[in-house]
Structures are given as structure tokens and as C-alpha cells.
Design a protein around this motif. Structure first.
Motif, mmCIF file in Angstrom:
data_model
loop_
_atom_site.group_PDB
_atom_site.id
_atom_site.type_symbol
_atom_site.label_atom_id
_atom_site.label_comp_id
_atom_site.label_asym_id
_atom_site.label_seq_id
_atom_site.Cartn_x
_atom_site.Cartn_y
_atom_site.Cartn_z
ATOM 1 N N UNK A 50 18.203 59.039 -21.178
ATOM 2 C CA UNK A 50 17.278 59.367 -20.242
ATOM 3 C C UNK A 50 17.125 58.637 -18.745
ATOM 4 N N UNK A 51 16.972 57.464 -18.739
ATOM 5 C CA UNK A 51 17.199 56.567 -17.741
ATOM 6 C C UNK A 51 18.856 56.989 -16.657
ATOM 7 N N UNK A 52 19.499 57.124 -17.729
ATOM 8 C CA UNK A 52 20.994 57.031 -16.703
ATOM 9 C C UNK A 52 20.418 58.223 -15.860
ATOM 10 N N UNK A 53 19.386 59.634 -16.761
ATOM 11 C CA UNK A 53 19.431 60.543 -15.625
ATOM 12 C C UNK A 53 18.682 60.806 -14.375
ATOM 13 N N UNK A 54 17.742 59.635 -15.217
ATOM 14 C CA UNK A 54 16.868 59.437 -13.648
ATOM 15 C C UNK A 54 17.435 59.071 -12.763
ATOM 16 N N UNK A 55 18.523 57.690 -13.540
ATOM 17 C CA UNK A 55 19.996 57.396 -12.337
ATOM 18 C C UNK A 55 20.193 58.415 -11.654
ATOM 19 N N UNK A 56 20.427 59.166 -12.024
ATOM 20 C CA UNK A 56 21.833 60.089 -11.432
ATOM 21 C C UNK A 56 20.503 61.181 -10.490
ATOM 22 N N UNK A 57 19.996 61.113 -11.032
ATOM 23 C CA UNK A 57 19.119 61.986 -9.963
ATOM 24 C C UNK A 57 18.558 61.549 -8.339
ATOM 25 N N UNK A 58 18.152 60.044 -8.613
ATOM 26 C CA UNK A 58 17.888 59.360 -7.561
ATOM 27 C C UNK A 58 19.138 59.672 -7.072
ATOM 28 N N UNK A 59 19.870 59.694 -7.280
ATOM 29 C CA UNK A 59 21.756 59.003 -6.878
ATOM 30 C C UNK A 59 21.892 60.556 -5.695
ATOM 31 N N UNK A 60 21.643 61.675 -6.910
ATOM 32 C CA UNK A 60 21.662 63.051 -6.311
ATOM 33 C C UNK A 60 20.694 63.054 -5.202
ATOM 34 N N UNK A 61 19.548 62.756 -4.790
ATOM 35 C CA UNK A 61 18.302 63.035 -4.018
ATOM 36 C C UNK A 61 19.117 62.553 -3.051
ATOM 37 N N UNK A 62 19.977 60.667 -3.556
ATOM 38 C CA UNK A 62 19.954 59.979 -2.208
ATOM 39 C C UNK A 62 21.173 60.783 -1.345
#
Length: 84
Positions: A42-54
């Protein structure tokens, strides 16, 4: 860094994780419970989504600057244009 660091050996850093001698290899990470694994996913998915948005915002910024550059080039008077 260790005293036996050799910049020409690309695997020197990884070799420190392998035990010297013939002892069995210890895992890099201790075994985790199923709940802990789910939490980490779950934590890694949040980071992945943030990086995708960035990355999306960065891409939009680059495209906006390219459009601004093209508009400025289109409005710039050309030296070889005939006088009016």
C-alpha cells in the motif's frame, strides 16, 4: 566504504551482503507477516501514484514551455522577410 573497495568491480557493493566462507546466505530482509507485506504494498502504491502524478505535471510543464518557445519563434521578425 570498506578498505578493499575497488571501483573497477561493479559488484563489490553487492558482495558485502554475501557471507564470507561457505555459510548459508542470510536473506536481505527478515520474513514479514502478511499484514506487513500488505501495508508495504500500500505504501509503495501511494509513492507510485505520487511519482506518476509528478511525471504528468513535469510533462505538462515541458510541453507548455515548448509551446511558449514555438509561439515566440513564430512572432519573432525574420531577417530575410521582405519589407512591407
Amino acid at each position: 566504504m570498506s578498505a578493499d573497495f575497488n571501483p573497477s568491480d561493479p559488484f563489490a557493493f553487492l558482495r558485502q551482503f554475501w557471507p564470507q566462507g561457505g555459510s548459508p546466505m542470510q536473506p536481505f530482509m527478515p520474513p514479514l507477516s502478511e499484514e506487513e507485506i500488505e501495508r508495504k504494498i500500500g505504501e509503495l502504491r501511494v509513492i507510485e501514484n505520487w511519482l506518476t502524478m509528478s511525471m504528468g505535471m513535469l510533462s505538462m510543464q515541458i510541453k507548455a514551455l515548448e509551446m511558449q518557445k514555438a509561439a515566440m519563434a513564430a512572432l519573432k521578425p525574420r531577417d530575410d522577410a521582405p519589407p512591407r
